[in-house]
Design a protein around this motif. Sequence first.
Motif, short mmCIF file in Angstrom:
data_model
loop_
_atom_site.label_atom_id
_atom_site.label_comp_id
_atom_site.label_asym_id
_atom_site.label_seq_id
_atom_site.Cartn_x
_atom_site.Cartn_y
_atom_site.Cartn_z
N LYS A 36 -10.61 -5.32 -4.18
CA LYS A 36 -11.63 -4.39 -4.65
C LYS A 36 -12.87 -4.46 -3.76
O LYS A 36 -13.44 -3.43 -3.39
CB LYS A 36 -12.01 -4.74 -6.10
CG LYS A 36 -13.06 -3.81 -6.69
CD LYS A 36 -13.41 -4.22 -8.10
CE LYS A 36 -14.51 -3.32 -8.66
NZ LYS A 36 -14.93 -3.73 -10.03
N ARG A 37 -13.28 -5.68 -3.41
CA ARG A 37 -14.45 -5.84 -2.55
C ARG A 37 -14.19 -5.23 -1.18
O ARG A 37 -15.08 -4.61 -0.59
CB ARG A 37 -14.81 -7.32 -2.42
CG ARG A 37 -15.40 -7.92 -3.68
CD ARG A 37 -15.71 -9.38 -3.48
NE ARG A 37 -16.28 -9.98 -4.69
CZ ARG A 37 -16.53 -11.28 -4.82
NH1 ARG A 37 -16.25 -12.12 -3.82
NH2 ARG A 37 -17.06 -11.74 -5.94
N GLY A 38 -12.98 -5.42 -0.68
CA GLY A 38 -12.65 -4.86 0.62
C GLY A 38 -12.71 -3.35 0.62
O GLY A 38 -13.23 -2.73 1.55
N SER A 39 -12.22 -2.74 -0.45
CA SER A 39 -12.26 -1.27 -0.54
C SER A 39 -13.69 -0.77 -0.68
O SER A 39 -14.03 0.30 -0.17
CB SER A 39 -11.41 -0.80 -1.73
OG SER A 39 -11.92 -1.31 -2.95
N GLU A 40 -14.55 -1.56 -1.37
CA GLU A 40 -15.95 -1.18 -1.49
C GLU A 40 -16.62 -1.19 -0.12
O GLU A 40 -17.44 -0.31 0.18
CB GLU A 40 -16.68 -2.15 -2.43
CG GLU A 40 -16.35 -1.97 -3.90
CD GLU A 40 -17.02 -3.01 -4.78
OE1 GLU A 40 -17.56 -4.00 -4.22
OE2 GLU A 40 -17.02 -2.84 -6.01
N GLY A 41 -16.27 -2.16 0.71
CA GLY A 41 -16.83 -2.24 2.05
C GLY A 41 -16.41 -1.06 2.91
O GLY A 41 -17.21 -0.50 3.67
N SER A 95 -14.87 -2.94 8.49
CA SER A 95 -14.89 -4.25 7.81
C SER A 95 -16.22 -4.99 7.95
O SER A 95 -16.67 -5.64 7.02
CB SER A 95 -13.76 -5.13 8.35
OG SER A 95 -12.51 -4.53 8.13
N SER A 105 -19.93 -9.00 6.34
CA SER A 105 -18.85 -8.13 5.86
C SER A 105 -19.47 -6.97 5.08
O SER A 105 -20.45 -7.16 4.35
CB SER A 105 -17.89 -8.92 4.98
OG SER A 105 -18.54 -9.37 3.81
N ASN A 106 -18.92 -5.81 5.25
CA ASN A 106 -19.46 -4.63 4.56
C ASN A 106 -19.35 -4.78 3.04
O ASN A 106 -20.18 -4.27 2.30
CB ASN A 106 -18.72 -3.38 5.02
CG ASN A 106 -18.94 -3.10 6.50
OD1 ASN A 106 -19.98 -3.45 7.04
ND2 ASN A 106 -17.95 -2.51 7.14
N SER A 107 -18.33 -5.50 2.59
CA SER A 107 -18.16 -5.69 1.15
C SER A 107 -19.29 -6.53 0.56
O SER A 107 -19.64 -6.37 -0.60
CB SER A 107 -16.82 -6.37 0.87
OG SER A 107 -16.74 -7.63 1.52
N SER A 108 -19.88 -7.43 1.38
CA SER A 108 -20.94 -8.30 0.87
C SER A 108 -22.26 -7.55 0.66
O SER A 108 -23.12 -8.01 -0.09
CB SER A 108 -21.17 -9.47 1.82
OG SER A 108 -21.69 -9.03 3.06
N ALA A 123 -22.25 -4.09 0.01
CA ALA A 123 -21.95 -2.80 -0.62
C ALA A 123 -22.74 -2.57 -1.90
O ALA A 123 -23.06 -1.43 -2.26
CB ALA A 123 -20.45 -2.69 -0.92
#
Length: 230
Positions: A16-21, A62, A78-81, A83
């Motif tokens: 989920k975090r990866g997709s948010e990033g 990423s 990381s973009n997820s961090s 987002a």
Amino acid sequence: KRKIPKGTKKIRTLSKRGSEGVLLIAVRRPYDIGDRIVINDPSSDKGFSPSTTWFVEDVNLSFTTLRFQATNEIATVSNSSIAQLRIHNGNRSSTAFVTIPLFFKVDTKPEQIRLFHSVIEKFVADKASHWKSIIHLRTESTNNSLIYLEYSLRLEHQASHQRQSSILREKGELIRFCIKEMKKSGINFRPPHKPFDLFIKENCTYTEQDNQQQNETMKSALLASNLKSE
């Protein structure tokens, strides 16, 4: 009831975090390479602070590579961090507002403030390539000891926050001009001289409480002497 394998929840969270990033960069696109940005917690009331700005050096789905303005350090996040964080983009912001605190003597008359305001208006008009207009010159507070008046001078700059170096340079020029004009008119507040007091206690522990108590005593004495001289 079907048993969920160990680690599945963690994998889902990471996914989920990866997709948010990815969505941050592919859909929201809050910044581009070269933009000056500030990253804050969503619950924070902090705005665009020049001392905490980053330049975007590189972006992919990423990760984002940033350069810290104050020290030129490079950081990769990381973009997820980021987002879920609030991202201020100086390059996409409109013209910057600049606020300068000014301290006048407590007996400064309203007509002296109006005259000072007109002088600043002329300065801004002469520097139209830097400044758009004065937003306000107003009282912010009166010192509890009644020894100065605090005013706020707020202006609109011609540039966005992307050009922080120019804004800070021209802000410094305006501050120097304000101080010069206040001194010329005799309305600038000058804090009372605080004497330097050095003493040594033998066979005794000097605590922070002792320091605070001495400072309060000195402040009271200085205030009394200042009011008496006026």
